[in-house]
Enzyme design. Structure first.
Site, PDB file in Angstrom:
ATOM      1  CB  CYS A 145      -0.970  -0.046   1.174  1.00  0.00           C
ATOM      2  SG  CYS A 145      -2.396   1.036   1.007  1.00  0.00           S
ATOM      3  CG  HIS A 146      -0.279   4.918   1.417  1.00  0.00           C
ATOM      4  ND1 HIS A 146      -1.500   4.286   1.372  1.00  0.00           N
ATOM      5  CD2 HIS A 146      -0.449   6.107   0.798  1.00  0.00           C
ATOM      6  CE1 HIS A 146      -2.379   5.061   0.758  1.00  0.00           C
ATOM      7  NE2 HIS A 146      -1.765   6.178   0.390  1.00  0.00           N
ATOM      8  N   GLY A 147       3.335   1.769   2.113  1.00  0.00           N
ATOM      9  CA  GLY A 147       4.636   1.424   2.688  1.00  0.00           C
ATOM     10  C   GLY A 147       5.839   1.877   1.873  1.00  0.00           C
ATOM     11  CD1 TRP A 183       5.234   8.050  -0.361  1.00  0.00           C
ATOM     12  CD2 TRP A 183       3.776   8.123   1.333  1.00  0.00           C
ATOM     13  NE1 TRP A 183       4.170   8.849  -0.748  1.00  0.00           N
ATOM     14  CE2 TRP A 183       3.273   8.904   0.285  1.00  0.00           C
ATOM     15  CE3 TRP A 183       3.045   8.007   2.507  1.00  0.00           C
ATOM     16  CZ2 TRP A 183       2.074   9.588   0.372  1.00  0.00           C
ATOM     17  CZ3 TRP A 183       1.849   8.684   2.599  1.00  0.00           C
ATOM     18  CH2 TRP A 183       1.365   9.474   1.531  1.00  0.00           C
TER      19      TRP A 183
END
Length: 191
Positions: free
Chosen positions: A113-115, A117
């Protein structure tokens, strides 16, 4: 997945408040069932609080603070998403260096997912192929990565996935990568 296929593998799960619960709990369950030992590592002491899709959820105990953790003690790394968690970790110099050490040593890293970043901040994604939540596409491309829209993507020692709905595919690829990399490292005589 074989029940003991990750026996003796020590996996760090790097999180802080605001990680998406299912993106940590389901992969952690799969890792534990495959025989790995998982540890929640956080810049925060005590407990970390999850985001459960639309609101704050339960708390999980921190097994080791980031200042106590050393990448050399772990065989692999899991980076769950959620918006708050990786956005906080990516501005924490210690967290970025912790993640960077896994990438530099060639140890397996799984992110969802947003990991990614936090991965972007390491400066180690140029030429890598991965996926994420769609809103990170431009960020990843600006970091030199090739972004693809697939359930799970494996590129060398890195496995990535888009969202909670992809967790079954993510878990399968994560376990496979961790088993393969663990066997390779053992064969090469590395820990």
């Amino acid at each position: 997945m074989a029940a003991a296929s990750l026996g003796r593998m020590n996996v760090a799960i790097l999180v802080t408040d605001g990680f998406e619960q299912v993106e940590m709990s389901e992969p952690r369950k799969a890792l534990n069932e495959a025989g790995a030992k998982t540890s929640i590592v956080s810049p925060k002491e005590g407990r970390v609080r999850v985001w459960n899709f639309t609101d704050w959820g339960e708390e999980f105990p921190v097994d080791m603070t980031l200042s106590e953790a050393h990448p050399g003690e772990f065989d692999a790394l899991l980076l769950p998403g959620g918006v708050i968690n990786p956005d906080t970790l990516r501005i924490n110099e210690g967290a970025v260096h912790f993640v960077q050490a896994f990438l530099d040593s060639g140890k397996p890293v799984a992110t969802i997912c947003h990991g990614p970043w936090t991965l972007i901040e390491t400066g180690r994604l140029r030429g890598r192929r991965l996926t994420s939540w769609p809103s990170l596409q431009t960020d990843l491309e600006n970091a030199g990565a090739e972004w693809v829209d697939q359930e799970a993507v494996v590129d060398g020692n890195l496995v990535s996935s888009r969202k909670p709905d992809d967790i079954p595919a993510f878990n399968k690829e994560m376990i496979s990568l961790f088993v393969r990399e663990g066997a390779r490292r053992t064969k090469d005589g590395r820990s």
